[in-house]
Design a protein around this motif. Structure first.
Motif, PDB file in Angstrom:
ATOM      1  N   PHE A  24       0.827  -1.232   0.027  1.00  0.00           N
ATOM      2  CA  PHE A  24      -0.002   0.019  -0.067  1.00  0.00           C
ATOM      3  C   PHE A  24       0.738   1.354   0.091  1.00  0.00           C
ATOM      4  N   LYS A  25       0.797   2.122  -0.938  1.00  0.00           N
ATOM      5  CA  LYS A  25       1.659   3.342  -0.976  1.00  0.00           C
ATOM      6  C   LYS A  25       0.595   4.683  -0.834  1.00  0.00           C
ATOM      7  N   ASP A  26       1.229   5.328  -0.022  1.00  0.00           N
ATOM      8  CA  ASP A  26       0.504   6.417   0.065  1.00  0.00           C
ATOM      9  C   ASP A  26       1.807   7.780   0.432  1.00  0.00           C
ATOM     10  N   VAL A  27       1.904   8.623  -0.590  1.00  0.00           N
ATOM     11  CA  VAL A  27       3.018   9.617  -0.175  1.00  0.00           C
ATOM     12  C   VAL A  27       2.333  11.044  -0.284  1.00  0.00           C
ATOM     13  N   THR A  54      -8.510  16.429   4.696  1.00  0.00           N
ATOM     14  CA  THR A  54      -8.770  15.582   3.843  1.00  0.00           C
ATOM     15  C   THR A  54      -7.470  14.950   3.506  1.00  0.00           C
ATOM     16  N   ASP A  55      -7.620  13.406   3.139  1.00  0.00           N
ATOM     17  CA  ASP A  55      -6.359  12.814   2.878  1.00  0.00           C
ATOM     18  C   ASP A  55      -6.942  12.132   1.419  1.00  0.00           C
ATOM     19  N   SER A  56      -5.999  12.693   0.540  1.00  0.00           N
ATOM     20  CA  SER A  56      -6.149  12.178  -0.884  1.00  0.00           C
ATOM     21  C   SER A  56      -5.445  11.072  -1.314  1.00  0.00           C
ATOM     22  N   GLY A  57      -4.678  10.531  -0.329  1.00  0.00           N
ATOM     23  CA  GLY A  57      -3.660   9.440  -0.656  1.00  0.00           C
ATOM     24  C   GLY A  57      -4.300   8.134  -0.108  1.00  0.00           C
ATOM     25  N   ASN A  58      -5.548   8.110   0.205  1.00  0.00           N
ATOM     26  CA  ASN A  58      -6.182   7.064   0.343  1.00  0.00           C
ATOM     27  C   ASN A  58      -5.856   6.060   1.662  1.00  0.00           C
ATOM     28  N   SER A  59      -4.904   6.464   2.510  1.00  0.00           N
ATOM     29  CA  SER A  59      -4.644   5.608   3.792  1.00  0.00           C
ATOM     30  C   SER A  59      -5.296   6.035   4.883  1.00  0.00           C
ATOM     31  N   ILE A  66      -1.886  13.652  10.631  1.00  0.00           N
ATOM     32  CA  ILE A  66      -1.164  12.593  10.332  1.00  0.00           C
ATOM     33  C   ILE A  66      -2.130  11.369   9.613  1.00  0.00           C
ATOM     34  N   ASP A  67      -1.578  10.762   8.537  1.00  0.00           N
ATOM     35  CA  ASP A  67      -2.325   9.613   8.098  1.00  0.00           C
ATOM     36  C   ASP A  67      -1.563   8.422   8.410  1.00  0.00           C
ATOM     37  N   ARG A  68      -2.314   7.285   8.001  1.00  0.00           N
ATOM     38  CA  ARG A  68      -1.843   5.855   8.527  1.00  0.00           C
ATOM     39  C   ARG A  68      -0.427   5.715   8.001  1.00  0.00           C
ATOM     40  N   ALA A  69      -0.191   6.238   6.680  1.00  0.00           N
ATOM     41  CA  ALA A  69       1.153   5.891   6.002  1.00  0.00           C
ATOM     42  C   ALA A  69       2.296   6.938   6.820  1.00  0.00           C
TER      43      ALA A  69
END
Length: 282
Positions: free
Chosen positions: A8-11, A49-54, A113-116
């Motif tokens: 799973f990639k989210d940068v 908002t998190d556009s990276g989906n993590s 902070i997101d999960r990634a």
């Protein structure tokens, strides 16, 4: 056997924004100066908002106070959110009433902070506080010109030498400096008139020395007790009135008294051997 795994990639860092407070009817908003807690500070709307989906897991904020150099610990808004977007209504009255906050500016910094592990932190808005009124200092000439005598004519040219210093004790700077003349009735002390005029309306002055002139001359003064005053207001709305007290009372009366003589109706050109009775009733 086949071995299958997923990466799973989210940068992409999350983003946030604040809905600006209502500023209708002259209400002050973000980045304005406040002398009391603005009502909207108890209901700050924050959109994340998190556009990276993590998905987002943590949202919090901290405050940097410029005057004291203090940065607070993070205050949690939410943990373990696990959503790509959300809206929060947050009370931040604690920012205004903090013992770290005397006067000056304070940056409210939000962190998401997101999960990634992607993290963003930036200033949501800057709160500006000033609860201290300006200070007015009497200068030259001294009170040798003080008077409580009544005058029917008076040389007011000495007022051109008056020097008054106004300082903004808080942090918002001076907004407007005015000069005024208040006229009182000498018998009832009732205010007969009040005249104000603007000396300066710069909005960015920390302090200023003025020679007021008081925009008047003797003919422009009303009859009665004239009190010369200065009023200073800063950008937060703190105001101070300075009455010049004894030094700047000017007592004016240029109305000539009137005398009305009521003479009884009597025969004219008459000779009397004794004081006529009507003479005691003039």
């Amino acid at each position: 056997t086949n071995s299958i795994f997923r990466i799973f990639k989210d940068v992409i860092v999350p983003t946030f924004s604040a809905s600006p407070p209502p500023t209708a009817n002259g209400n002050k908003g973000f980045n304005d100066w406040h002398r009391v807690i603005p009502a909207w500070l108890s209901k700050i709307t924050i959109n994340v908002t998190d556009s990276g989906n993590s998905t987002i897991i943590t949202v919090d904020y901290r405050v940097f106070y410029y005057a004291t150099g203090v940065t607070t610990d993070y205050v949690s808004i939410t943990k373990n959110l696990f959503k790509n977007s959300a809206t929060f209504i947050v009370s931040m009255n604690n920012v205004y009433i903090s013992t770290n906050y005397i006067n000056g500016s304070a940056d409210i910094r939000v962190r998401v902070i997101d999960r990634a592990g992607n993290t963003t932190e930036d200033v949501l808005f800057t709160l500006r506080k000033d609860t201290t009124s300006p200070n007015i200092v009497w200068g030259e000439p001294d009170n040798k010109l003080a008077t409580r005598h009544w005058y029917n004519t008076f040389d007011t040219s000495w007022m051109n030498d008056i020097k008054i210093t106004i300082n903004d004790v808080g942090s918002s700077n001076l907004s407007v400096v005015e000069q005024g003349v208040l006229t009182k009735d000498p018998y009832t002390s009732a205010i007969k008139s009040y005249k104000w005029s603007v000396i300066t309306q710069d909005g960015g002055l920390r302090n200023i020395q003025i020679v007021p002139h008081f925009a008047l001359n003797w003919n422009g003064l009303d009859n009665g007790i004239n009190v010369l005053q200065i009023r200073a207001t800063d950008n937060a709305g703190n105001a101070v009135n300075w009455s010049t007290m004894d030094s700047f009372y000017i007592y004016k009366d240029n109305i000539v008294p009137t005398v009305v003589i009521n003479i009884p109706v009597v025969s004219t050109n008459a000779w009397y051997s004794a004081t006529p009775s009507w003479q005691t009733k003039i």
